[in-house]
Scaffold this motif. Structure first.
Motif, PDB file in Angstrom:
ATOM      1  N   ALA B  99       0.528  -0.967   0.161  1.00 11.43           N
ATOM      2  CA  ALA B  99       0.022  -0.069  -0.260  1.00 11.43           C
ATOM      3  C   ALA B  99       0.781   1.208  -0.217  1.00 11.43           C
ATOM      4  O   ALA B  99       0.768   2.408  -0.151  1.00 11.43           O
ATOM      5  N   SER B 132      -1.784  -3.275   3.050  1.00  8.23           N
ATOM      6  CA  SER B 132      -1.718  -2.786   4.301  1.00  8.23           C
ATOM      7  C   SER B 132      -1.409  -3.038   6.010  1.00  8.23           C
ATOM      8  O   SER B 132      -1.230  -3.874   5.710  1.00  8.23           O
ATOM      9  N   SER B 145      -0.424   2.474   7.006  1.00  8.81           N
ATOM     10  CA  SER B 145      -2.456   1.809   6.526  1.00  8.81           C
ATOM     11  C   SER B 145      -2.231   3.154   6.482  1.00  8.81           C
ATOM     12  O   SER B 145      -3.570   3.949   7.137  1.00  8.81           O
ATOM     13  N   PHE B 184      -7.797  -2.336   0.860  1.00  7.11           N
ATOM     14  CA  PHE B 184      -7.062  -2.208   1.865  1.00  7.11           C
ATOM     15  C   PHE B 184      -7.052  -3.854   2.349  1.00  7.11           C
ATOM     16  O   PHE B 184      -7.810  -4.118   3.226  1.00  7.11           O
TER      17      PHE B 184
END
Lengths: 319, 339
Positions: B99, B132, B145, B184
């Motif tokens: 991510a 993530s 994140s 995610f």
């Protein structure tokens, strides 16, 4: 492929229409009727008409905000173009997007963003879809020489080359990125030289000659359609106006504009038409009258159109 | 009742084998491709190699390189290409390796993909899968994140499933959604969770939270890997006679405001736990949502537990100090209950 008389006249019509439409938009801008900006492609009409005219109906183009004229041979309705400039709800983005940030997917015209050349990768992706789906369609992406310094440009060319995608990358080298002259933006004289880094053909053409542009783009489009992958075409010209309506182009070196006035693409094409295709004054006048009527109609439509309803501000963010 | 049980009640039957969170996503991708030939995969090393985490392993054998497309290192290029393919009628699923690397394609996501529909009305059906989250000793560039960055962008949807069941169900919804969805997937959970998944096709609606544990004294609002720390804290506090409700929001944008407000109205006290760091992010948005929707029901200040505003450090003691831990959550809840 040799163009017929009718096709020459077709191209002439779009060249004149593009210039006249931009002139009218400039008038509307100066009258304060356009709340935002205008971006003009004056002097670059041959690039637009020559390239777009080389495409087939199923193909797609990704113009930038300077490249409105490239939409005209695709059949873009000029009523919508004027309505968009006037921020009216009848424009293709219903007042959400400004000036030439418009398109029509049903005519294969993407709606650009300001960050250039962000639609280079997008055009490559359209070509990827054509290839996956086995469709005989081609994507054509526009940008100026300034945008060839950005990473997206290089990522798009590399990706398209590696995947042998049916896309043509068309760079209008108009000598200026806003106020930055090309020689301050790159160390090489020709954008087309960059093609060799990606293993694709690169060619430089006279951007003020619609036929030369057409023939080069047609060859690249044919290659792409035959499955031979992407090409890079650089059309050399001069942006005859400032970057936007507010920019008076004061940084143009003395004599440069006059020098390029003499190469005006429309005058040159008109000479060709008179010499080889028997264009006469009466025909020219007829075309001009037709264009003025069309533009008058578009302006009347746009001026009579309502502005968007403020309550619509939060609509359509999602499908 | 867990979401799995809720769905089971709808008549789903379950596979004999358990699936990990990672396998759930792999299954979802394969089934979507089998069902809809417009679904394609785009990303780095996703073909023969099967992806950085092996989520796409085997897909190229079944679907070929025409639909499982390895790319050069060019996040902006291939995310932009996915936009173009989506506009031409395909449903691309992009994998970024981490991510953290979404930032390399930032402009294509926020200025191209997110802003097309508002202007033209054209759907942009694409998913960007982004592994993530922290906890794997992976340092500042493989642990972030960044869901808050994208949740802030109108035109994008952002989901963050916490269970294998949700991961698969939300993935199916994301692929069928006509809008760009940032998916995610928490890589700490990839191989740490297992559950039996339905045999039949099912979907979890985007924008629907799930109450993971019922309680009456305090609500914990969370998502992703933090869900498990919140559930552990709730379990520990239960022995002290504190009844904690745990709400997994599952989707960051659009937020299931009704579910959050309903829980806060019930308990009157709320602790927000996120892995997104403290300031200007998801926890702040959740606090504002509760303030706007349940202020008069609050019996105490909204408590936020989130990592500090620093890059994510590598060394184990530093990373452990960075991440919210169970003890921090139990302390926060206990303090709030006593307020």
């Amino acid at each position: 492929m040799a163009l017929s008389r009718e096709q020459h006249f077709d191209m002439y019509y779009y060249l004149l229409l593009g210039r006249a439409l931009e002139e009218r938009l400039e008038t509307l801008y100066k009258q304060g009727k356009i709340p935002g900006a205008i971006y003009q492609g004056r002097g670059q009409e041959a690039c637009y008409v020559g390239s777009a005219y080389a495409l087939e109906p199923g193909d797609v183009i990704a113009p930038t905000h300077r490249d409105m004229i490239a939409m005209l041979p695709r059949g873009m309705d000029i009523k919508l173009i004027v309505a968009q400039h006037l921020a009216k709800v009848t424009g293709p983005t219903k007042g959400r997007g400004e000036d030439n940030y418009l398109g029509d997917l049903s005519r294969g015209i993407f709606t650009t963003v300001s960050m250039l050349p962000d639609f280079y990768p997008v055009a490559a992706g359209a070509a990827l879809a054509f290839k996956i789906q086995g469709e005989s369609r081609v994507a054509l992406a526009y940008c100026g020489e300034g945008a060839t310094s950005r990473g997206d440009w290089h990522e798009a060319l590399n990706f398209a080359a590696v995947k042998t995608l049916p896309v043509v990358f068309f760079v209008i080298n108009n000598q200026f990125a806003f106020s930055t002259p090309a020689e301050k933006g790159m160390k090489i004289g020709n954008v087309a030289n960059r093609a060799s880094a990606y293993g694709m053909p690169g060619i430089t053409v006279d951007g003020n000659d619609p036929i030369e542009v057409f023939e080069a783009v047609k060859r690249s489009v044919d290659l792409a359609r035959e499955g031979q992958g992407p090409s890079l075409i650089e059309a050399k010209t001069l942006r005859m106006k400032g970057h936007a309506g507010h920019d008076r182009f004061t940084y143009a070196p003395s004599g440069l504009i006059e020098q390029w006035e003499e190469k005006d693409p429309i005058n040159r094409f008109e000479i060709l038409l008179r010499d080889e295709w028997q264009l006469n004054d009466e025909e020219k006048q007829q075309i001009e009258i037709e264009i003025q009527m069309k533009i008058d109609g578009a302006v009347a439509f746009a001026e009579a159109s309502p502005l968007p309803d403020p309550n619509e501000v939060t609509k359509d963010v999602y499908h | 009742m867990s979401i799995t049980e809720q769905e089971a009640a709808k008549g789903l039957t379950f596979q004999n084998e358990e699936s990990t969170y990672l396998q759930a996503i792999s299954q979802g991708l394969g089934e979507a491709m089998r069902e809809d030939e417009t679904v394609i995969q785009i990303g780095e090393d996703i073909g023969e190699f099967g992806g950085a985490f092996k989520v796409t392993k085997g897909l190229i054998d079944e679907f070929g390189e025409e639909r499982v497309i390895d790319t050069p290192l060019s996040e902006s290029g291939f995310i932009g290409a996915a936009v173009g393919a989506a506009l031409m009628g395909l449903r691309p699923v992009v994998e970024v390796q981490y991510a953290d690397f979404l930032s390399c394609g930032w402009d294509q996501i926020v200025n191209v993909a997110a802003k097309i529909h508002y202007r033209t009305g054209d759907p942009v059906p694409m998913v960007i899968r982004a592994p993530s989250g922290a906890g794997l000793r992976a340092g500042p560039f493989h642990s972030q994140s960044p869901e808050g960055w994208f949740a802030h962008v109108p035109g994008l949807k952002v989901v963050a499933p916490a269970t294998p069941f949700d991961a698969k169900g939300l993935l199916r919804s994301a692929i069928e959604d006509p809008n760009p969805v940032i998916f995610f997937e928490h890589k700490y959970l990839y191989r740490r969770l297992k559950e039996r998944l339905p045999r039949e096709k099912y979907k979890i609606d985007i924008g629907r939270a799930s109450v993971r544990r019922d309680g009456t004294d305090v609500s914990v609002i969370t998502y992703g890997a933090m869900l498990y720390k919140a559930l552990e804290a709730a379990k520990q506090l239960n022995t002290n006679g504190i009844s904690v409700e745990v709400v997994d929001i599952r989707t960051i944008n659009p937020l299931d405001k009704a579910a959050i407000i309903a829980s806060v109205k019930k308990t009157g006290k709320v602790v927000i736990v996120t892995e997104d760091h403290y300031s200007f992010g998801v926890s702040a948005e959740l606090a504002a949502t509760i303030n706007e929707g349940a202020f008069e029901y609050l019996d105490g200040p909204i408590e936020r537990i989130a990592p500090p505003d620093t890059p994510i450090p590598y060394s184990p003691p530093l990373e452990d100090a960075y991440l919210p831990q169970v003890e921090e959550i139990t302390t926060g809840i206990t303090k709030l209950v006593a307020y």
